[in-house]
Design an enzyme around this catalytic site. Structure first.
Site, PDB file in Angstrom:
ATOM      1  N   PRO A   2       4.222   5.316  -2.511  1.00  0.00           N
ATOM      2  CA  PRO A   2       4.166   3.917  -2.089  1.00  0.00           C
ATOM      3  C   PRO A   2       3.198   3.073  -2.886  1.00  0.00           C
ATOM      4  O   PRO A   2       2.062   3.456  -3.130  1.00  0.00           O
ATOM      5  CB  PRO A   2       3.697   4.000  -0.634  1.00  0.00           C
ATOM      6  CG  PRO A   2       3.154   5.367  -0.456  1.00  0.00           C
ATOM      7  CD  PRO A   2       3.299   6.116  -1.724  1.00  0.00           C
ATOM      8  N   GLU A   3       3.650   1.917  -3.228  1.00  0.00           N
ATOM      9  CA  GLU A   3       2.777   0.843  -3.684  1.00  0.00           C
ATOM     10  C   GLU A   3       2.604  -0.109  -2.513  1.00  0.00           C
ATOM     11  O   GLU A   3       3.206   0.083  -1.454  1.00  0.00           O
ATOM     12  CB  GLU A   3       3.404   0.136  -4.889  1.00  0.00           C
ATOM     13  CG  GLU A   3       3.351   0.961  -6.165  1.00  0.00           C
ATOM     14  CD  GLU A   3       2.409   0.346  -7.192  1.00  0.00           C
ATOM     15  OE1 GLU A   3       1.661  -0.579  -6.847  1.00  0.00           O
ATOM     16  OE2 GLU A   3       2.432   0.801  -8.348  1.00  0.00           O
TER      17      GLU A   3
END
Length: 271
Positions: A2-3
């Site tokens: 995840p960003e």
DNA sequence: ACTGGCACCTGGGCGC
DNA sequence: TGCGCCCAGGTGCCAG
């Protein structure tokens, strides 16, 4: 995995299933995450009612009465919403079992993620020293100017420094600098107000766009329900070495900074 | 105080 | 098919 936009999307995705629900129990199958899951985490959360789910940098903060659960997904972590009795697969390390019969399940092959419990999450050592949110009011060109004077660190590495600004990851740092037409190796201290204003605006634009479309840049992203992400964000530079710049057609180049890949257009992006 | 490099861990893709 | 190598979206910590 995840960003920041994915974490924001995950927070929004799990919020309806969590909010107002009681945590029946927390099942820890594998405590060896980046930091060991504390022995007292399950008892401190059991019986609490979830008030809200929010994001700070790339942390999810699940507010449950006097205690909060802080979750980080690292590189490979996912949160799944499953039936509480669904059999655990490989790398399914922790379940937060809800009174509704659902569970929020942490699956993280690389175990770079972590879980923490805190009565005052903002004071937790991992959160206390974070810089401003890139989408918040305190982050703008003036701020970047003030924190970068005299610094030789590259603008790319400055953007990745969570004490300067929280939650910008490797993909979005590259994309933002492409948008701002600034070369990733430029020393932060050499950039003037005008270009730092462009950098700040590009950071906000690229993150906001990813959140707004509900999309993701990440190929293997899955929503908490297990659906594939929309993969709707076209990356202009990241991962596109050798392919044409969407702005000018020059071949995108890759370089290494701090052991990580950066992608940029050698014609559009100036030092 | 800054800076750059390393560490943690697993899995996927590639060349041979 | 198998093996070895390189790479990956994060980020705290360390020595210099």
């Amino acid at each position: 995995m995840p960003e920041l936009p994915e974490v924001e999307t995950i927070a929004r995705g799990v919020r309806p299933a969590l909010r107002g629900r009681r945590i029946a129990r927390v099942v820890v199958r594998e405590p060896r995450l980046r930091w060991p899951v504390a022995d007292d985490l399950p008892p401190r959360l059991a019986g609490r009612t979830v008030r809200d789910v929010r994001r700070r940098a790339k942390y999810l903060v699940i507010d449950a009465g006097p205690e909060s659960l802080i979750a980080h997904l690292g590189m490979s972590g996912r949160l799944l919403l499953v039936e509480a009795d669904a059999p655990a697969a490989r790398h399914d390390h922790v379940d937060v079992v809800l009174s509704s019969g659902l569970a929020v399940r942490l699956r993280d092959p690389r175990r770079f993620g972590s879980l923490h419990v805190a009565a005052a999450p903002g004071d937790h050592p991992l959160l206390a020293k974070l810089g401003p949110e890139p989408l918040g009011d305190r982050f703008d060109g003036r701020y970047l100017f003030s924190v970068s004077r005299g610094r030789t660190v590259s603008i790319k590495d400055l953007l990745l420094n969570s004490r300067i600004v929280a939650g910008i990851g490797n993909i979005y740092a590259s994309e933002a600098l492409f948008g701002a037409r600034v070369h990733p190796r430029t020393a932060a201290g050499r950039l003037g107000r005008v270009r730092l204003e462009r950098v700040a605006a590009a950071v906000r634009a690229v993150l906001q766009r990813a959140i707004d479309t509900g999309g993701t840049t990440l190929r293997d992203y899955r929503t908490p329900g297990g659906d594939p992400g929309l993969f709707s964000i076209e990356l202009a530079a990241y991962g596109r070495a050798g392919r044409p710049c969407p702005r000018c057609g020059a071949a995108i180049r890759a370089l290494r900074q701090g052991g990580r890949s950066s992608f940029y257009c050698p014609r559009c992006q100036r030092r």
